[in-house]
Write an enzyme that holds these catalytic residues in place. Structure first.
Site, mmCIF file in Angstrom:
data_model
loop_
_atom_site.group_PDB
_atom_site.id
_atom_site.type_symbol
_atom_site.label_atom_id
_atom_site.label_comp_id
_atom_site.label_asym_id
_atom_site.label_seq_id
_atom_site.Cartn_x
_atom_site.Cartn_y
_atom_site.Cartn_z
ATOM 1 N N SER A 15 4.400 0.933 9.897
ATOM 2 C CA SER A 15 4.588 -0.551 10.648
ATOM 3 C C SER A 15 4.411 -1.605 9.572
ATOM 4 C CB SER A 15 3.647 -0.613 11.872
ATOM 5 O OG SER A 15 2.330 -0.568 11.363
ATOM 6 N N ASP A 185 -6.422 -7.459 12.711
ATOM 7 C CA ASP A 185 -7.001 -6.287 13.329
ATOM 8 C C ASP A 185 -7.628 -5.373 12.086
ATOM 9 O OD1 ASP A 185 -4.856 -5.053 12.229
ATOM 10 O OD2 ASP A 185 -4.405 -4.049 13.835
ATOM 11 N N HIS A 188 -3.043 -4.706 10.273
ATOM 12 C CA HIS A 188 -1.825 -5.243 10.214
ATOM 13 C C HIS A 188 -1.839 -6.665 9.748
ATOM 14 C CE1 HIS A 188 -1.213 -2.062 13.303
ATOM 15 N NE2 HIS A 188 -0.214 -2.031 12.643
#
Length: 209
Positions: A15, A185, A188
């Site tokens: 991601s 977090d 990310h």
């Protein structure tokens, strides 16, 4: 690393690499570090007509890259391959009990490298994963992630790849501003975190000093 005219630069990963790319558009780079690097290299080397591809997919682990490596790497005939993977191999251990050992991680990573070198003459850029201690439970992840970071460093040394040493850089940056500023977090990156990755990548390949 010296970039050549018409180089094809591929960003591969999870991601953090994906970062909002449009899967329907093969040329989409997302809005994270891959786009930032492409923008900077285009500005630095307009005469070299560099091409860029992003094939990061959110949630991927090293085994996922193995399954799609032919289609999403080798078929693109890249001349520079940037691999940034590993945090989900740690995360899944803690959120669903699916462990990827350091030995498995190394074997899979080595497979990607060997297949790339057998099929292309691409230069390799290995980006080590990082984690920051937000929330607090992320501190416990170091037991699983640290051996994987070590694997990436050792493979970079063994294969003469460029290493982007993100874990230490994010730790150092967290002295200037709290960890959550760089990665809310712990995993990310914020926009500033993506800029940090971009800067580290460009320095590692020698595009900026």
């Amino acid at each position: 690393m010296e970039f050549q005219e018409n180089d094809i630069i591929l960003f591969q990963g999870d991601s953090i690499t994906d970062w909002g790319r449009n899967y329907e558009d093969p040329s989409s780079l997302g809005v994270g570090y891959a786009l930032m690097i492409a923008a900077r290299l285009g500005l630095l080397y307009p005469e070299k007509k560099l091409a860029f591809f992003n094939r990061g997919i959110s949630g991927n682990r090293i085994a996922d890259l193995q399954k799609r490596w032919d289609k999403d790497c080798l078929e693109l005939k890249p001349t520079v391959v940037s691999i940034y993977i590993g945090i989900n191999d740690t995360w899944r251990r803690y959120d669903s009990g699916e462990e990827t050992t350091a030995v498995q991680f190394e074997a899979s990573y080595r497979d990607l490298i060997e297949r790339t070198l057998a099929a292309t003459s691409a230069k390799l850029v290995l980006v080590e994963p990082f984690v920051l201690p937000v929330p607090e439970d992320r501190k416990g992840w170091r037991q699983d992630l640290d051996p994987k970071i070590h694997v990436v460093r050792e493979l970079a040394r063994e294969y003469g790849a460029v290493l982007v040493p993100l874990d230490g850089l994010f730790a150092a940056a967290s002295v200037k501003a709290e960890s959550a500023f760089w990665a809310p977090d712990g995993v990310h990156p914020s926009p500033a975190g993506h800029a940090l990755i971009t800067d580290a990548w460009l320095r590692a390949v020698g595009a900026i000093s």
